[in-house]
Design an enzyme around this catalytic site. Structure first.
Site, PDB file in Angstrom:
ATOM      1  CG  HIS A  17      -1.918  -0.973   1.379  1.00 27.01           C
ATOM      2  ND1 HIS A  17      -2.083  -1.721   2.521  1.00 27.01           N
ATOM      3  CD2 HIS A  17      -2.884  -1.390   0.524  1.00 27.01           C
ATOM      4  CE1 HIS A  17      -3.093  -2.552   2.371  1.00 27.01           C
ATOM      5  NE2 HIS A  17      -3.599  -2.379   1.155  1.00 27.01           N
ATOM      6  CE  LYS A  41     -14.537  -8.094   4.690  1.00 22.77           C
ATOM      7  NZ  LYS A  41     -13.427  -7.815   3.776  1.00 22.77           N
ATOM      8  NE  ARG A  90      -3.128  -7.748  -4.444  1.00 22.31           N
ATOM      9  CZ  ARG A  90      -3.957  -8.053  -3.467  1.00 22.31           C
ATOM     10  NH1 ARG A  90      -3.495  -8.217  -2.252  1.00 22.31           N
ATOM     11  NH2 ARG A  90      -5.231  -8.224  -3.679  1.00 22.31           N
ATOM     12  CB  SER A 127      -4.532  -5.998   4.891  1.00 21.02           C
ATOM     13  OG  SER A 127      -4.033  -4.756   4.473  1.00 21.02           O
TER      14      SER A 127
END
Length: 160
Positions: A17, A41, A90, A127
């Site tokens: 990040h 969440k 990614r 993460s």
């Protein structure tokens, strides 16, 4: 003034990040880091903790503003006159999803999305993966900034 936003949950912020934010900060006058609030969440870190960690690890850039957002990212952009979203990619699987989001965001508001290829060093990094490895006692110190590593190990030791 050229402005862009780097959105995400950043629970916690990783070196991947940070790499994308650093690169965006060289291209834009102001980079907003928008920390997503997802009430369905439960994150490891509270929103305020994430914001403070991100502020501290991005302070050296001098042009990064960090705040929480809830709702549509395009509304965040409209409210702040931000014409561009910067997203790191990614892998090809990221592109598939992010392209759909970019097209939707552009259709809703005209906001453009710029894709930045992730530094190969961080191409596997997320993460979720960092939290999982750290929870099992793995060393993630090379994957997150030192301040974040300290916060992460401290939080996980309290939860176990």
């Amino acid at each position: 003034m050229r402005r862009a936003v780097c959105p995400g949950s950043f629970d916690p912020i990783t070196n991947g990040h940070l790499d994308i934010i650093a690169r965006a900060s060289k291209l834009y006058d102001v980079v907003h880091v928008a920390v997503m609030i997802n009430q369905s969440k439960k994150g490891l870190f509270e929103i305020e903790e994430r914001i403070e960690l991100i502020r501290q690890v991005t302070a050296e850039f001098g042009n990064v503003e960090v705040e929480a957002f809830h709702g549509l990212l395009v509304d965040f952009c409209k409210q702040r006159d931000i014409p561009a979203i910067v997203k790191g990619l990614r892998a090809v699987s990221d592109f598939d999803y992010e392209l759909q989001m970019a097209q939707m965001n552009n259709g809703l508001s005209g906001v453009e999305t710029l894709f930045v290829p992730t530094n190969p060093t961080y191409s596997f990094l997320s993460s979720s993966l960092v939290k999982e490895v750290a929870a099992w006692g793995g060393d993630v110190s090379h994957l997150v900034p030192p301040l974040v590593n300290t916060a992460l190990t401290g939080r996980l030791s309290k939860e176990s």
